[in-house]
Design a protein around this motif. Structure first.
Motif, PDB file in Angstrom:
ATOM      1  N   PRO A  42       0.827  -1.207   0.000  1.00 34.02           N
ATOM      2  CA  PRO A  42       0.000   0.000   0.000  1.00 34.02           C
ATOM      3  C   PRO A  42       0.864   1.262   0.000  1.00 34.02           C
ATOM      4  CG  PRO A  42       0.092  -0.954   2.191  1.00 34.02           C
ATOM      5  CD  PRO A  42       0.809  -1.916   1.297  1.00 34.02           C
ATOM      6  N   PRO A  43       0.306   2.386  -0.397  1.00 34.72           N
ATOM      7  CA  PRO A  43       1.050   3.651  -0.293  1.00 34.72           C
ATOM      8  C   PRO A  43       1.330   3.969   1.177  1.00 34.72           C
ATOM      9  CG  PRO A  43      -0.900   3.902  -1.672  1.00 34.72           C
ATOM     10  CD  PRO A  43      -1.018   2.579  -0.995  1.00 34.72           C
ATOM     11  N   LEU A  88       7.382   3.763  -6.451  1.00 33.30           N
ATOM     12  CA  LEU A  88       6.461   4.708  -7.094  1.00 33.30           C
ATOM     13  C   LEU A  88       6.173   5.818  -6.085  1.00 33.30           C
ATOM     14  CD1 LEU A  88       4.554   5.254  -9.586  1.00 33.30           C
ATOM     15  CD2 LEU A  88       2.790   4.023  -8.298  1.00 33.30           C
ATOM     16  N   LEU A  90       3.972   8.964  -5.156  1.00 30.01           N
ATOM     17  CA  LEU A  90       2.649   9.502  -5.482  1.00 30.01           C
ATOM     18  C   LEU A  90       2.421  10.817  -4.763  1.00 30.01           C
ATOM     19  CD1 LEU A  90       0.719   6.148  -5.057  1.00 30.01           C
ATOM     20  CD2 LEU A  90       0.929   7.389  -7.205  1.00 30.01           C
ATOM     21  N   LEU A 106      -9.014  12.063  -1.301  1.00 34.82           N
ATOM     22  CA  LEU A 106      -7.708  12.397  -1.858  1.00 34.82           C
ATOM     23  C   LEU A 106      -7.740  12.254  -3.374  1.00 34.82           C
ATOM     24  CD1 LEU A 106      -5.173  10.599   0.540  1.00 34.82           C
ATOM     25  CD2 LEU A 106      -5.987  12.943   0.622  1.00 34.82           C
ATOM     26  N   PHE A 108      -5.205  11.765  -6.452  1.00 33.89           N
ATOM     27  CA  PHE A 108      -3.830  11.329  -6.681  1.00 33.89           C
ATOM     28  C   PHE A 108      -3.373  11.642  -8.093  1.00 33.89           C
ATOM     29  CE2 PHE A 108      -2.300   8.800  -3.102  1.00 33.89           C
ATOM     30  CZ  PHE A 108      -3.453   8.619  -2.373  1.00 33.89           C
ATOM     31  N   GLY A 109      -2.078  11.941  -8.216  1.00 33.21           N
ATOM     32  CA  GLY A 109      -1.426  11.957  -9.509  1.00 33.21           C
ATOM     33  C   GLY A 109      -1.081  10.536  -9.938  1.00 33.21           C
ATOM     34  N   SER A 110      -0.556  10.405 -11.157  1.00 33.59           N
ATOM     35  CA  SER A 110      -0.221   9.077 -11.686  1.00 33.59           C
ATOM     36  C   SER A 110       1.094   8.543 -11.157  1.00 33.59           C
ATOM     37  CB  SER A 110      -0.155   9.111 -13.209  1.00 33.59           C
ATOM     38  OG  SER A 110      -1.438   9.382 -13.741  1.00 33.59           O
TER      39      SER A 110
ATOM     40  N   TYR B  35     -10.400   2.960  -2.325  1.00 32.20           N
ATOM     41  CA  TYR B  35      -9.707   3.478  -3.502  1.00 32.20           C
ATOM     42  C   TYR B  35      -9.376   2.327  -4.443  1.00 32.20           C
ATOM     43  CZ  TYR B  35      -8.950   7.996  -1.245  1.00 32.20           C
ATOM     44  OH  TYR B  35      -9.131   9.225  -0.641  1.00 32.20           O
ATOM     45  N   GLN B  37      -6.656   1.225  -7.702  1.00 37.12           N
ATOM     46  CA  GLN B  37      -5.398   1.567  -8.354  1.00 37.12           C
ATOM     47  C   GLN B  37      -5.154   0.604  -9.502  1.00 37.12           C
ATOM     48  OE1 GLN B  37      -1.693   1.070  -6.125  1.00 37.12           O
ATOM     49  NE2 GLN B  37      -0.802   2.832  -7.171  1.00 37.12           N
ATOM     50  N   GLY B  40       0.515   0.352 -11.622  1.00 38.99           N
ATOM     51  CA  GLY B  40       1.509   1.398 -11.818  1.00 38.99           C
ATOM     52  C   GLY B  40       0.962   2.797 -11.937  1.00 38.99           C
ATOM     53  N   ARG B  41      -0.282   3.002 -11.546  1.00 37.86           N
ATOM     54  CA  ARG B  41      -0.922   4.319 -11.674  1.00 37.86           C
ATOM     55  C   ARG B  41      -1.290   4.873 -10.296  1.00 37.86           C
ATOM     56  NH1 ARG B  41      -0.809   6.728 -16.429  1.00 37.86           N
ATOM     57  NH2 ARG B  41      -2.919   7.534 -16.228  1.00 37.86           N
ATOM     58  N   GLY B  42      -1.856   6.076 -10.321  1.00 37.93           N
ATOM     59  CA  GLY B  42      -2.307   6.667  -9.064  1.00 37.93           C
ATOM     60  C   GLY B  42      -3.595   6.035  -8.583  1.00 37.93           C
ATOM     61  N   LEU B  43      -3.963   6.337  -7.349  1.00 39.73           N
ATOM     62  CA  LEU B  43      -5.193   5.808  -6.774  1.00 39.73           C
ATOM     63  C   LEU B  43      -6.374   6.706  -7.131  1.00 39.73           C
ATOM     64  CD1 LEU B  43      -2.769   4.775  -4.869  1.00 39.73           C
ATOM     65  CD2 LEU B  43      -4.597   4.263  -3.263  1.00 39.73           C
ATOM     66  N   HIS B  45     -10.294   7.607  -5.916  1.00 40.07           N
ATOM     67  CA  HIS B  45     -11.277   7.482  -4.843  1.00 40.07           C
ATOM     68  C   HIS B  45     -12.556   6.859  -5.380  1.00 40.07           C
ATOM     69  CE1 HIS B  45     -14.537   8.992  -2.212  1.00 40.07           C
ATOM     70  NE2 HIS B  45     -13.654   8.769  -1.262  1.00 40.07           N
ATOM     71  N   PHE B  88      -7.989  -0.703  -2.293  1.00 37.53           N
ATOM     72  CA  PHE B  88      -7.483  -0.413  -0.959  1.00 37.53           C
ATOM     73  C   PHE B  88      -8.553   0.249  -0.119  1.00 37.53           C
ATOM     74  CE2 PHE B  88      -2.989  -1.183  -1.646  1.00 37.53           C
ATOM     75  CZ  PHE B  88      -2.810  -0.952  -3.004  1.00 37.53           C
ATOM     76  N   PHE B 100      -3.529   3.355   4.430  1.00 34.90           N
ATOM     77  CA  PHE B 100      -4.115   2.380   3.521  1.00 34.90           C
ATOM     78  C   PHE B 100      -3.882   0.961   4.005  1.00 34.90           C
ATOM     79  CE2 PHE B 100      -5.486   5.032   0.037  1.00 34.90           C
ATOM     80  CZ  PHE B 100      -4.780   6.198   0.268  1.00 34.90           C
TER      81      PHE B 100
END
Lengths: 117, 110
Positions: A42-43, A88, A90, A106, A108-110, B35, B37, B40-43, B45, B88, B100
């Motif tokens: 997880p992030p 990664l 973020l 939130l 998020f960017g890629s 969330y 994902q 390889g990308r952002g999350l 909501h 998540f 998370f």
């Protein structure tokens, strides 16, 4: 505009290099975040800026240095990283309207996929 | 530190089937978020459910929250190949920041 834009998308750097990750949002959000995510994990929260002031530093090593030049921009300066810092990275933002950021959605960017050689 | 734990860690289903993911957490919360994902990308909501809500719907998503059991579930009905992603749950930690759970990796086979 509901986007958070991160650059670069990919970055390869040596352990002696200095580089910066950039993040930008134009949603008027006043909270901005850096998260680190390893593969299949997880992030993990690194830093939080609230109204351009650093409010949270989750015991991140000093080789990571955040900067918030204005309410739309967030940078992460990297110096003398280790191979285990490959991940990664973020960026996210949220409205921060009432001080209870955990109640907020939130955006998020890629992400920037960072490889440290 | 991680507050939520998700179950299962990985789930593989056929298109059209329903997918259920569960999240358990440790301390009292005032809300829980889910969330998604893509690799390889952002999350992104999906949904926020408050502690005084038991169930919430958004399109093909249904989220439940049981505060007595400290658990939540995310149901995706009539799954599609495009639903393939990691999911998540996120809950506030002691510092009022979102943390998370470990995530569930969902694969939907066409």
């Amino acid at each position: 505009d509901t986007e958070v834009t991160q650059t670069p998308k990919h970055l390869v750097m040596g352990m002696t290099n200095k580089k910066s990750l950039k993040c930008e949002q134009h949603m008027g959000h006043r909270a901005m975040y850096w998260y680190k995510q390893k593969a299949k994990k997880p992030p993990e929260l690194m830093f939080v800026y609230s109204y351009e002031k650093l409010s949270i530093n989750e015991s991140v090593p000093s080789r990571f240095s955040p900067e918030c030049p204005n309410s739309s921009l967030l940078n992460l300066h990297l110096h003398a990283l280790q191979p285990e810092d490959s991940a990664l990275y973020l960026c996210a933002s949220s409205q921060e309207s009432r001080g209870f950021v955990s109640n907020e959605k939130l955006f998020f960017g890629s992400g920037t996929q960072l490889s440290v050689l | 530190s991680q507050q939520g734990e998700e179950d299962p860690q990985a789930l593989s289903i056929q298109e059209g089937e329903n997918a259920t993911m569960n999240c358990s957490y440790k301390t009292s919360i005032n809300n829980l978020q889910w969330y998604r994902q893509n690799s390889g990308r952002g999350l992104v909501h999906l949904i926020l459910i408050r502690s005084n809500e038991r169930e919430k719907h958004s399109g093909r998503l249904r989220v439940t929250l049981d505060t007595s059991k400290k658990s939540s579930s995310l149901l995706i009905t009539a799954s599609r190949a495009a639903d393939t992603a990691s999911y998540f749950c996120a809950t506030p930690n002691a510092g009022n920041m979102l943390t998370f759970g470990g995530g569930t990796r969902l694969m939907v086979k066409p």
